[in-house]
Design a protein around this motif. Sequence first.
Motif, PDB file in Angstrom:
ATOM      1  N   MET A   1       0.830  -1.199   0.000  1.00  0.00           N
ATOM      2  CA  MET A   1       0.000   0.000   0.000  1.00  0.00           C
ATOM      3  C   MET A   1       0.872   1.259   0.000  1.00  0.00           C
ATOM      4  SD  MET A   1      -3.405  -0.941   2.271  1.00  0.00           S
ATOM      5  CE  MET A   1      -2.776  -0.280   3.732  1.00  0.00           C
ATOM      6  N   GLN A   2       2.023   1.170   0.666  1.00  0.00           N
ATOM      7  CA  GLN A   2       2.897   2.335   0.691  1.00  0.00           C
ATOM      8  C   GLN A   2       3.444   2.619  -0.703  1.00  0.00           C
ATOM      9  OE1 GLN A   2       6.081   2.035   3.456  1.00  0.00           O
ATOM     10  NE2 GLN A   2       6.846   4.071   3.062  1.00  0.00           N
ATOM     11  N   ARG A   3       3.742   1.577  -1.456  1.00  0.00           N
ATOM     12  CA  ARG A   3       4.291   1.744  -2.800  1.00  0.00           C
ATOM     13  C   ARG A   3       3.277   2.430  -3.710  1.00  0.00           C
ATOM     14  NH1 ARG A   3       5.515  -3.613  -5.213  1.00  0.00           N
ATOM     15  NH2 ARG A   3       6.208  -3.951  -3.111  1.00  0.00           N
ATOM     16  N   GLU A   4       1.997   2.175  -3.478  1.00  0.00           N
ATOM     17  CA  GLU A   4       0.952   2.773  -4.306  1.00  0.00           C
ATOM     18  C   GLU A   4       0.645   4.208  -3.889  1.00  0.00           C
ATOM     19  OE1 GLU A   4      -2.289   0.121  -3.846  1.00  0.00           O
ATOM     20  OE2 GLU A   4      -1.282  -1.529  -4.856  1.00  0.00           O
ATOM     21  N   GLY A   5       1.203   4.669  -2.764  1.00  0.00           N
ATOM     22  CA  GLY A   5       0.998   6.037  -2.328  1.00  0.00           C
ATOM     23  C   GLY A   5      -0.274   6.246  -1.539  1.00  0.00           C
ATOM     24  N   LEU A   6      -0.851   5.175  -1.022  1.00  0.00           N
ATOM     25  CA  LEU A   6      -2.119   5.285  -0.303  1.00  0.00           C
ATOM     26  C   LEU A   6      -1.958   6.067   1.001  1.00  0.00           C
ATOM     27  CD1 LEU A   6      -5.081   4.396  -0.396  1.00  0.00           C
ATOM     28  CD2 LEU A   6      -4.440   2.464   1.007  1.00  0.00           C
ATOM     29  N   PHE A   7      -0.895   5.777   1.744  1.00  0.00           N
ATOM     30  CA  PHE A   7      -0.687   6.462   3.016  1.00  0.00           C
ATOM     31  C   PHE A   7      -0.428   7.949   2.797  1.00  0.00           C
ATOM     32  CE2 PHE A   7       0.798   2.101   4.235  1.00  0.00           C
ATOM     33  CZ  PHE A   7      -0.299   1.819   5.029  1.00  0.00           C
ATOM     34  N   ARG A   8       0.353   8.274   1.767  1.00  0.00           N
ATOM     35  CA  ARG A   8       0.647   9.670   1.470  1.00  0.00           C
ATOM     36  C   ARG A   8      -0.631  10.412   1.094  1.00  0.00           C
ATOM     37  NH1 ARG A   8       3.910   9.263  -2.993  1.00  0.00           N
ATOM     38  NH2 ARG A   8       5.543   8.466  -1.666  1.00  0.00           N
ATOM     39  N   GLU A   9      -1.490   9.750   0.338  1.00  0.00           N
ATOM     40  CA  GLU A   9      -2.743  10.387  -0.075  1.00  0.00           C
ATOM     41  C   GLU A   9      -3.673  10.587   1.112  1.00  0.00           C
ATOM     42  OE1 GLU A   9      -6.440   9.676  -3.160  1.00  0.00           O
ATOM     43  OE2 GLU A   9      -4.604   8.490  -3.386  1.00  0.00           O
ATOM     44  N   MET A  10      -3.733   9.617   2.021  1.00  0.00           N
ATOM     45  CA  MET A  10      -4.581   9.765   3.209  1.00  0.00           C
ATOM     46  C   MET A  10      -4.109  10.936   4.068  1.00  0.00           C
ATOM     47  SD  MET A  10      -5.308   5.767   4.258  1.00  0.00           S
ATOM     48  CE  MET A  10      -4.853   6.095   5.912  1.00  0.00           C
ATOM     49  N   LYS A  11      -2.808  11.077   4.212  1.00  0.00           N
ATOM     50  CA  LYS A  11      -2.260  12.174   5.006  1.00  0.00           C
ATOM     51  C   LYS A  11      -2.566  13.515   4.332  1.00  0.00           C
ATOM     52  CE  LYS A  11       2.036  13.895   6.963  1.00  0.00           C
ATOM     53  NZ  LYS A  11       3.488  13.770   7.016  1.00  0.00           N
ATOM     54  N   ALA A  12      -2.442  13.559   3.017  1.00  0.00           N
ATOM     55  CA  ALA A  12      -2.691  14.793   2.284  1.00  0.00           C
ATOM     56  C   ALA A  12      -4.159  15.207   2.379  1.00  0.00           C
ATOM     57  CB  ALA A  12      -2.286  14.627   0.828  1.00  0.00           C
ATOM     58  N   ARG A  13      -5.065  14.243   2.393  1.00  0.00           N
ATOM     59  CA  ARG A  13      -6.490  14.563   2.435  1.00  0.00           C
ATOM     60  C   ARG A  13      -6.996  14.863   3.843  1.00  0.00           C
ATOM     61  NH1 ARG A  13      -9.635  12.757  -2.219  1.00  0.00           N
ATOM     62  NH2 ARG A  13      -8.193  11.949  -3.769  1.00  0.00           N
ATOM     63  N   SER A  14      -6.170  14.569   4.863  1.00  0.00           N
ATOM     64  CA  SER A  14      -6.634  14.765   6.235  1.00  0.00           C
ATOM     65  C   SER A  14      -6.689  16.244   6.611  1.00  0.00           C
ATOM     66  CB  SER A  14      -5.731  14.021   7.207  1.00  0.00           C
ATOM     67  OG  SER A  14      -4.442  14.599   7.213  1.00  0.00           O
ATOM     68  N   ALA A  15      -5.901  17.076   5.949  1.00  0.00           N
ATOM     69  CA  ALA A  15      -5.885  18.502   6.278  1.00  0.00           C
ATOM     70  C   ALA A  15      -5.792  19.304   4.983  1.00  0.00           C
ATOM     71  CB  ALA A  15      -4.706  18.829   7.187  1.00  0.00           C
ATOM     72  N   PHE A  16      -6.236  20.554   5.052  1.00  0.00           N
ATOM     73  CA  PHE A  16      -6.191  21.422   3.883  1.00  0.00           C
ATOM     74  C   PHE A  16      -4.759  21.827   3.592  1.00  0.00           C
ATOM     75  CE2 PHE A  16      -6.208  25.685   2.008  1.00  0.00           C
ATOM     76  CZ  PHE A  16      -6.905  25.417   0.846  1.00  0.00           C
ATOM     77  N   GLU A  17      -4.407  21.833   2.317  1.00  0.00           N
ATOM     78  CA  GLU A  17      -3.084  22.267   1.892  1.00  0.00           C
ATOM     79  C   GLU A  17      -3.254  23.515   1.032  1.00  0.00           C
ATOM     80  OE1 GLU A  17       0.875  20.213   0.033  1.00  0.00           O
ATOM     81  OE2 GLU A  17      -1.059  19.535  -0.677  1.00  0.00           O
ATOM     82  N   LYS A  18      -2.554  24.574   1.421  1.00  0.00           N
ATOM     83  CA  LYS A  18      -2.655  25.810   0.664  1.00  0.00           C
ATOM     84  C   LYS A  18      -2.130  25.594  -0.752  1.00  0.00           C
ATOM     85  CE  LYS A  18      -0.649  29.198   2.656  1.00  0.00           C
ATOM     86  NZ  LYS A  18       0.089  30.158   3.491  1.00  0.00           N
ATOM     87  N   PRO A  19      -2.673  26.320  -1.722  1.00  0.00           N
ATOM     88  CA  PRO A  19      -2.207  26.150  -3.099  1.00  0.00           C
ATOM     89  C   PRO A  19      -0.704  26.398  -3.256  1.00  0.00           C
ATOM     90  CG  PRO A  19      -4.258  27.357  -3.088  1.00  0.00           C
ATOM     91  CD  PRO A  19      -3.849  27.195  -1.657  1.00  0.00           C
ATOM     92  N   SER A  20      -0.161  27.356  -2.510  1.00  0.00           N
ATOM     93  CA  SER A  20       1.276  27.618  -2.616  1.00  0.00           C
ATOM     94  C   SER A  20       2.076  26.440  -2.067  1.00  0.00           C
ATOM     95  CB  SER A  20       1.654  28.891  -1.868  1.00  0.00           C
ATOM     96  OG  SER A  20       1.326  28.778  -0.492  1.00  0.00           O
ATOM     97  N   GLU A  21       1.602  25.825  -0.977  1.00  0.00           N
ATOM     98  CA  GLU A  21       2.279  24.649  -0.421  1.00  0.00           C
ATOM     99  C   GLU A  21       2.172  23.473  -1.387  1.00  0.00           C
ATOM    100  OE1 GLU A  21       0.285  24.080   3.264  1.00  0.00           O
ATOM    101  OE2 GLU A  21       1.525  25.533   4.337  1.00  0.00           O
ATOM    102  N   ASN A  22       1.021  23.359  -2.025  1.00  0.00           N
ATOM    103  CA  ASN A  22       0.796  22.286  -2.988  1.00  0.00           C
ATOM    104  C   ASN A  22       1.775  22.405  -4.159  1.00  0.00           C
ATOM    105  OD1 ASN A  22      -0.286  20.155  -4.354  1.00  0.00           O
ATOM    106  ND2 ASN A  22      -2.115  21.233  -5.015  1.00  0.00           N
ATOM    107  N   ARG A  23       1.931  23.621  -4.691  1.00  0.00           N
ATOM    108  CA  ARG A  23       2.860  23.835  -5.799  1.00  0.00           C
ATOM    109  C   ARG A  23       4.288  23.511  -5.374  1.00  0.00           C
ATOM    110  NH1 ARG A  23      -0.331  28.398  -6.739  1.00  0.00           N
ATOM    111  NH2 ARG A  23       1.142  29.695  -5.599  1.00  0.00           N
ATOM    112  N   ALA A  24       4.674  23.979  -4.194  1.00  0.00           N
ATOM    113  CA  ALA A  24       6.043  23.737  -3.716  1.00  0.00           C
ATOM    114  C   ALA A  24       6.293  22.240  -3.528  1.00  0.00           C
ATOM    115  CB  ALA A  24       6.273  24.482  -2.409  1.00  0.00           C
TER     116      ALA A  24
END
Length: 60
Positions: A1-24
């Motif tokens: 699951m880690q190889r597929e990026g599932l954990f990274r996606e769950m962490k990213a969706r748990s909180a709002f990410e500003k557009p500038s942070e997203n671009r960086a």
Amino acid sequence: MQREGLFREMKARSAFEKPSENRAREKAEAIRRQRKLSRKKLQREGLLPAPKKVLCPFPR
């Protein structure tokens, strides 16, 4: 699951990410991917030594 990026996606969706942070973040990921790709290419061509294999004292 880690190889597929599932954990990274769950962490990213748990909180709002500003557009500038997203671009960086996306730019840093792209740079990291490009460096990895060029490093592997140089290793295949023999211009860089291959990474040393770590021998585990305890077999899995």
